[in-house]
Design an enzyme around this catalytic site. Structure first.
Site, short mmCIF file in Angstrom:
data_model
loop_
_atom_site.label_atom_id
_atom_site.label_comp_id
_atom_site.label_asym_id
_atom_site.label_seq_id
_atom_site.Cartn_x
_atom_site.Cartn_y
_atom_site.Cartn_z
N GLY A 109 0.80 -1.24 0.00
CA GLY A 109 0.00 0.00 0.00
C GLY A 109 0.82 1.28 0.00
O GLY A 109 0.27 2.36 0.20
N SER A 115 1.72 7.99 2.18
CA SER A 115 0.92 6.79 2.42
C SER A 115 1.03 6.31 3.87
O SER A 115 2.12 6.31 4.45
CB SER A 115 1.38 5.65 1.51
OG SER A 115 1.15 5.95 0.17
N ILE A 116 -0.09 5.84 4.39
CA ILE A 116 -0.09 5.25 5.73
C ILE A 116 0.87 4.04 5.75
O ILE A 116 1.59 3.83 6.72
CB ILE A 116 -1.52 4.83 6.13
CG1 ILE A 116 -2.39 6.08 6.28
CG2 ILE A 116 -1.51 4.01 7.41
CD1 ILE A 116 -3.86 5.81 6.52
N ASP A 160 -0.68 -5.40 -8.29
CA ASP A 160 -2.03 -4.88 -8.47
C ASP A 160 -2.93 -6.07 -8.15
O ASP A 160 -2.89 -7.08 -8.86
CB ASP A 160 -2.22 -4.41 -9.93
CG ASP A 160 -3.63 -3.87 -10.17
OD1 ASP A 160 -4.57 -4.28 -9.46
OD2 ASP A 160 -3.79 -3.05 -11.08
N VAL A 161 -3.71 -5.97 -7.09
CA VAL A 161 -4.49 -7.13 -6.66
C VAL A 161 -5.54 -7.54 -7.70
O VAL A 161 -6.10 -8.62 -7.63
CB VAL A 161 -5.17 -6.91 -5.28
CG1 VAL A 161 -4.13 -6.86 -4.18
CG2 VAL A 161 -6.05 -5.67 -5.28
N ILE A 188 -4.51 -0.99 1.66
CA ILE A 188 -5.05 -0.61 0.35
C ILE A 188 -6.58 -0.57 0.39
O ILE A 188 -7.22 -1.29 1.16
CB ILE A 188 -4.60 -1.57 -0.78
CG1 ILE A 188 -5.17 -2.98 -0.59
CG2 ILE A 188 -3.09 -1.64 -0.85
CD1 ILE A 188 -4.87 -3.91 -1.76
N TYR A 251 -18.40 9.30 3.05
CA TYR A 251 -17.60 8.07 3.10
C TYR A 251 -18.33 6.92 2.39
O TYR A 251 -17.72 5.99 1.88
CB TYR A 251 -17.25 7.71 4.55
CG TYR A 251 -16.02 6.85 4.63
CD1 TYR A 251 -14.80 7.29 4.12
CD2 TYR A 251 -16.06 5.58 5.21
CE1 TYR A 251 -13.67 6.50 4.18
CE2 TYR A 251 -14.92 4.78 5.27
CZ TYR A 251 -13.74 5.25 4.76
OH TYR A 251 -12.60 4.46 4.81
N LYS A 258 -15.54 -1.11 4.90
CA LYS A 258 -14.70 -1.13 6.12
C LYS A 258 -15.40 -1.92 7.24
O LYS A 258 -14.74 -2.56 8.06
CB LYS A 258 -14.39 0.29 6.60
CG LYS A 258 -13.50 1.11 5.67
CD LYS A 258 -12.13 0.51 5.45
CE LYS A 258 -11.19 1.49 4.75
NZ LYS A 258 -9.97 0.84 4.25
N ALA A 291 -5.40 8.51 -1.42
CA ALA A 291 -6.71 7.84 -1.34
C ALA A 291 -7.75 8.82 -0.79
O ALA A 291 -8.89 8.86 -1.26
CB ALA A 291 -6.61 6.60 -0.47
N1 LIG Z 1 -6.20 8.64 4.60
C1 LIG Z 1 -7.10 8.46 5.53
O1 LIG Z 1 -7.69 9.41 6.04
C2 LIG Z 1 -7.43 7.09 6.03
C3 LIG Z 1 -8.05 6.93 7.26
C4 LIG Z 1 -8.33 5.65 7.72
C5 LIG Z 1 -8.01 4.56 6.93
N2 LIG Z 1 -7.41 4.75 5.72
C6 LIG Z 1 -7.08 3.55 4.92
O2 LIG Z 1 -5.68 3.42 4.84
C7 LIG Z 1 -5.35 2.63 3.71
C8 LIG Z 1 -4.22 3.29 2.93
O3 LIG Z 1 -4.65 4.48 2.33
P1 LIG Z 1 -3.83 5.83 2.39
O4 LIG Z 1 -4.72 6.84 3.02
O5 LIG Z 1 -2.47 5.61 2.91
O6 LIG Z 1 -3.77 6.27 0.84
P2 LIG Z 1 -2.71 5.89 -0.31
O7 LIG Z 1 -3.35 6.40 -1.58
O8 LIG Z 1 -1.37 6.38 0.00
O9 LIG Z 1 -2.71 4.31 -0.30
C9 LIG Z 1 -3.68 3.52 -0.92
C10 LIG Z 1 -2.97 2.39 -1.57
O10 LIG Z 1 -3.89 1.46 -2.14
C11 LIG Z 1 -3.25 0.94 -3.25
N3 LIG Z 1 -4.17 0.26 -4.16
C12 LIG Z 1 -5.34 0.71 -4.69
N4 LIG Z 1 -5.82 -0.18 -5.57
C13 LIG Z 1 -4.95 -1.23 -5.57
C14 LIG Z 1 -4.89 -2.48 -6.26
N5 LIG Z 1 -5.81 -2.82 -7.17
N6 LIG Z 1 -3.84 -3.30 -6.00
C15 LIG Z 1 -2.88 -2.97 -5.13
N7 LIG Z 1 -2.88 -1.81 -4.45
C16 LIG Z 1 -3.90 -0.96 -4.67
C17 LIG Z 1 -2.61 2.15 -3.90
O11 LIG Z 1 -1.63 1.77 -4.84
C18 LIG Z 1 -2.05 2.85 -2.70
O12 LIG Z 1 -0.74 2.42 -2.44
C19 LIG Z 1 -6.65 2.45 2.94
O13 LIG Z 1 -7.22 1.21 3.31
C20 LIG Z 1 -7.52 3.56 3.47
O14 LIG Z 1 -8.90 3.29 3.35
C21 LIG Z 1 -7.09 5.99 5.26
#
Ligand SMILES: NC(=O)c1ccc[n+]([C@@H]2O[C@H](COP(=O)([O-])OP(=O)(O)OC[C@H]3O[C@@H](n4cnc5c(N)ncnc54)[C@H](O)[C@@H]3O)[C@@H](O)[C@H]2O)c1
Length: 350
Positions: A109, A115-116, A160-161, A188, A251, A258, A291
């Protein structure tokens, strides 16, 4: 010319393998030399009880010892003492206690430095774990590769899943190279724009299935593939959000995904618990990542989070990373099936 010091350990001290600090002694002429080194790369060189050299930024105990040994030789030859270890500017925090040393994990991810998953990767690495990382596709590769280098990742693969076989290929390589796995971070999620931005009541079937597939089923699949590699137990993590529990404006269908994800965490924790495999959802407060940019009025969500959270603070990816890394430590061995909020306490407030 002096080329070697004959170092010995003191058999009477509890400083053997596994001890926190190891000590080495040598006598050269009238000089009594002593080196002590700690696993996190810190060490001291003493001559006749007086400290004459120090290393505090070596990679590990071995490198610290080699540096101090070289210093000892320079000292004995009357040369100036200096460490050869260049302090390079690093994105990985310098944590002294390598609490996860020896552990190996997969982090999925990382898209960029926001990215988280990158926050998690930095924390796991800082605590001494080795991490394998993936990038979505060729376009993402150029952003992820420099970060993978920082992490000294031995395994960097495309994933890519949605592409059949890629996830299996990642686990196959891990099995071949490591033969074991201690943790997986699934960070992801994806929902097509029209699906995410329309209300739940209007969600089309294909958009719903894609959302659930990428954001929930892939975690179950990763658990399935990780299980045989977690021979000595392990920890599986996924990222969730408060919109799974409460209706959070905009959301939408991601909240439904989720909720399913958090529920999957509990079932997986129950099924895999007897094998020593723990399963957690981490639920961070809102973070400005790529994201998140797909969620309308995200800035308003950030403002509200900051104003309402007891901590009156937004969280960072480092906050999320450290909390996640803690749950991978053996100290957390009886914590499983949890949804851990890293949100400054937002979720407890009405
Ligand atoms: N940003 C927020 O506020 C927040 C809060 C709580 C939870 N989250 C969750 O944290 C997680 C990471 O998101 P983020 O905020 O770091 O954003 P981010 O965009 O940095 O990361 C999302 C990742 O998902 C990957 N991804 C999407 N489709 C994919 C696929 N088909 N195959 C493989 N990888 C794929 C992307 O390549 C990316 O690396 C997500 O599950 C998101 O829902 C985010």
């Amino acid at each position: 010319m002096m080329s070697k010091v004959d170092w010995k350990t003191d058999e009477t001290l509890a400083v053997g393998k596994g001890a926190t600090v190891q000590e080495f002694f040598a006598t050269v002429g009238s000089n009594k030399l002593q080196i002590d080194v700690a696993p996190w790369g810190e060490g001291h060189l003493k001559v006749n009880g007086r400290e004459i050299g120090k290393v505090d930024n070596a990679k590990d105990r071995r490198q610290a010892f080699r540096e101090l040994d070289k210093m000892a030789i320079r000292y004995l030859m009357g040369q100036p003492l200096k460490s050869d270890i260049k302090r390079k500017s690093s994105m990985i925090p310098a944590v002294k206690a390598k609490l996860l040393e020896g552990k190996k994990g997969l982090i999925v991810g990382i898209a960029n430095e926001n990215s988280i998953a990158w926050g998690c990767a930095k924390a796991f690495r800082a605590f001494g774990a080795e991490v394998a990382v993936t990038y979505l596709n060729d376009k993402a590769k150029k952003y992820v590769e420099p970060l993978a280098r920082e992490l000294e990742s031995p395994i960097v693969m495309p994933l890519d899943v949605g592409v059949p076989g890629q996830l299996e290929a990642v686990f196959k390589r891990i099995s071949k190279e490591w033969g074991q796995l201690d943790f997986v971070v699934h960070s992801i999620a994806f929902s097509p724009k029209e699906t995410l931005q329309g209300g739940v009541v209007d969600v089309p079937r294909d958009g719903f299935l894609t959302t659930m597939d990428v954001s929930c089923w892939t975690f179950i699949r990763m658990a399935h593939l990780a299980e045989p590699l977690m021979k000595k137990g392990g920890t599986l993590f996924t990222m969730s959000y408060y919109g799974s529990q409460m209706v959070v404006k905009n959301y939408n269908i991601m909240g439904v995904a989720k909720a399913a994800l958090e529920c999957a965490v509990r079932y997986l924790a129950a099924e895999l618990g007897p094998k020593g495999i723990r399963v957690h959802a981490i639920s961070p407060g809102p973070l400005a990542t790529r994201a998140a940019s797909g969620i309308p009025e995200f800035d308003a969500l950030l403002d509200k989070a900051k104003a309402k959270a007891p901590a009156r603070s937004l969280v960072s990816i480092d906050d999320v990373g450290v909390a996640t890394a803690f749950l991978a430590h053996d100290a957390a061995r009886l914590i499983t099936g949890e949804t851990l909020y890293v949100d400054g306490g937002y979720h407890i407030i009405d």
